[in-house]
Design an enzyme around this catalytic site. Structure first.
Site: not given
Ligand code: SF4
Length: 392
Positions: A123, A205, A231
């Site tokens: 993701c 997020c 990330c």
């Molecule tokens: S931080 Fe944002 S981009 Fe990363 S897994 Fe979580 S929702 Fe997805």
């Protein structure tokens, strides 16, 4: 590398800049980064998170036309979006660029917006890493707000880093402590992210950020309960870092010297790559096809071809899946391999499209252990070879 040709090797420039600025303050490092021809074209990458306003303010003082890349994963808190607009207006930032994943990539890989539940790495790659890599393409350097105190993977952070021999990464706040950040915000009367007061000292997020209790590490609320610190945007020593990844593969499968392939039984060193030769040289027992190859040109020419490898230049590039389906519809029954940027989340799709195996780099294999591939949807009843055997 083109960047090296114009500005000189990135590693040498990073070293020289660190030598010259080892004992300088953050603002001096930033001023140098914005003006030194050795740094080149530069942008600030900002999440407009809990501490982002410090660098945004410095930029507004030094040069408010500096490009600011804001990654909108489309999974952010509403408060972050409102704060982004407020800060940009208050500081007079004139070149804020909102970066998002391509709609077609989202539709292909996360149509129901639930990918973060199954695979946060995939993701983040889809919503952050790939869009940022695209956005950074025109730049020679980027500025981040990373600091040494923020975790083990950042404990040796320098002001200037060599990012994969491709571009410089500038960390003006590398040596700052939490108090320095707070003092700067107080002294300059900067607006706070509204979620900080609600118990979120580090903000990403919405689905992957939780409140932090008293005494916890400020980043404890990020990907809580998961073995993940970063990330995927940040690199260390030129390598992408997604947090510590346990590598419990058998010893003979660790650190393979070449590419590795993913098969039904896991990873294996690629000892078959030499079979793939350009058709004009071999007369074609095996073919290598680029992602833009015209498959229809092979109609009537597949006799004797035992294996075809199709390139995937980016995981968001789905043309290879279409090519595989067409080849199977044309009657190709040999081995079909997807090679390049394929992620675990795409394995089931690859199998259904007709691929027998996936070839990835050792680096990609390290970031995505076999368990991640294995855990995907059960493709076995639907893949091409099963159908061929009449099992599907
Ligand atoms: S931080 Fe944002 S981009 Fe990363 S897994 Fe979580 S929702 Fe997805």
């Amino acid at each position: 590398m083109q960047h090296d040709t114009i500005l000189g090797p990135v590693a040498a420039r990073a070293e020289a800049l660190n030598d010259g600025y080892r004992n300088h303050a953050a603002i001096a490092v930033l001023r140098r980064a914005l003006s030194d021809p050795a740094v080149g074209r530069i942008a600030l990458v900002s999440s407009f998170g809990a501490e982002s306003v410090v660098l945004l303010h410095m930029i507004s003082v030094l040069d408010r036309s500096t490009p600011v890349l804001f990654i909108d994963t489309q999974m952010l808190f509403a408060e972050t979006l409102a704060y982004q607009a407020e800060v940009a207006a208050q500081l007079g930032l004139s070149d804020v660029r909102t970066i998002r994943a391509r709609p077609e990539a989202l539709a292909a890989h996360d149509p129901d917006r639930l990918l973060h539940k199954a695979d946060t790495d995939a993701c983040c790659a889809l919503r952050k890493t790939e869009p940022l890599e695209r956005a950074l393409e025109p730049f020679d350097a980027w500025i981040t707000g990373r600091k040494r105190f923020q975790g083990q993977t950042r404990s040796h952070l320098d002001f200037f880093e060599n990012e994969g021999d491709k571009r410089l990464k500038v960390n003006p706040l590398a040596h700052w402590r939490p108090d320095d950040v707070q003092d700067y915000m107080i002294n300059n009367r900067l607006p706070r992210h509204p979620l900080v007061a609600k118990g979120y000292p580090s903000i990403g997020c919405a689905p992957c950020t939780s409140r932090v209790k008293d005494g916890e590490d400020p980043r404890a609320g990020r990907w809580r309960g998961q073995d993940k610190e970063e990330c995927g945007i940040h690199f260390v020593d030129g390598k992408l870092v997604r947090g510590p990844v346990a590598d419990d593969r058998p010893q003979e499968h660790k650190e393979p010297p070449m590419n590795v392939i993913v098969t039904d039984t896991g990873f294996a060193a690629d000892d078959r790559g030499e079979e793939f030769q350009p058709p004009e040289e071999t007369g074609a027992a095996a073919l290598d096809l680029g992602s833009d190859a015209d498959v229809s040109a092979l109609i009537g020419r597949l006799e004797g071809v035992e294996a075809i490898r199709i390139a995937f230049p980016a995981f968001s590039d789905g043309r290879g899946f279409t090519m595989a389906r067409r080849l199977r519809m044309m009657g190709f029954t040999g081995r079909l391999r997807a090679a390049g940027h394929v992620i675990a989340d795409q394995y089931a799709m690859a199998r259904r499209a007709g691929f027998d195996e996936v070839e990835i780099t050792p680096e990609l294999a390290r970031r995505q252990p076999w368990e991640q591939w294995q855990a995907r949807a059960d493709w076995r009843a639907h893949d091409y070879q099963s159908r061929l055997r009449g099992a599907g």
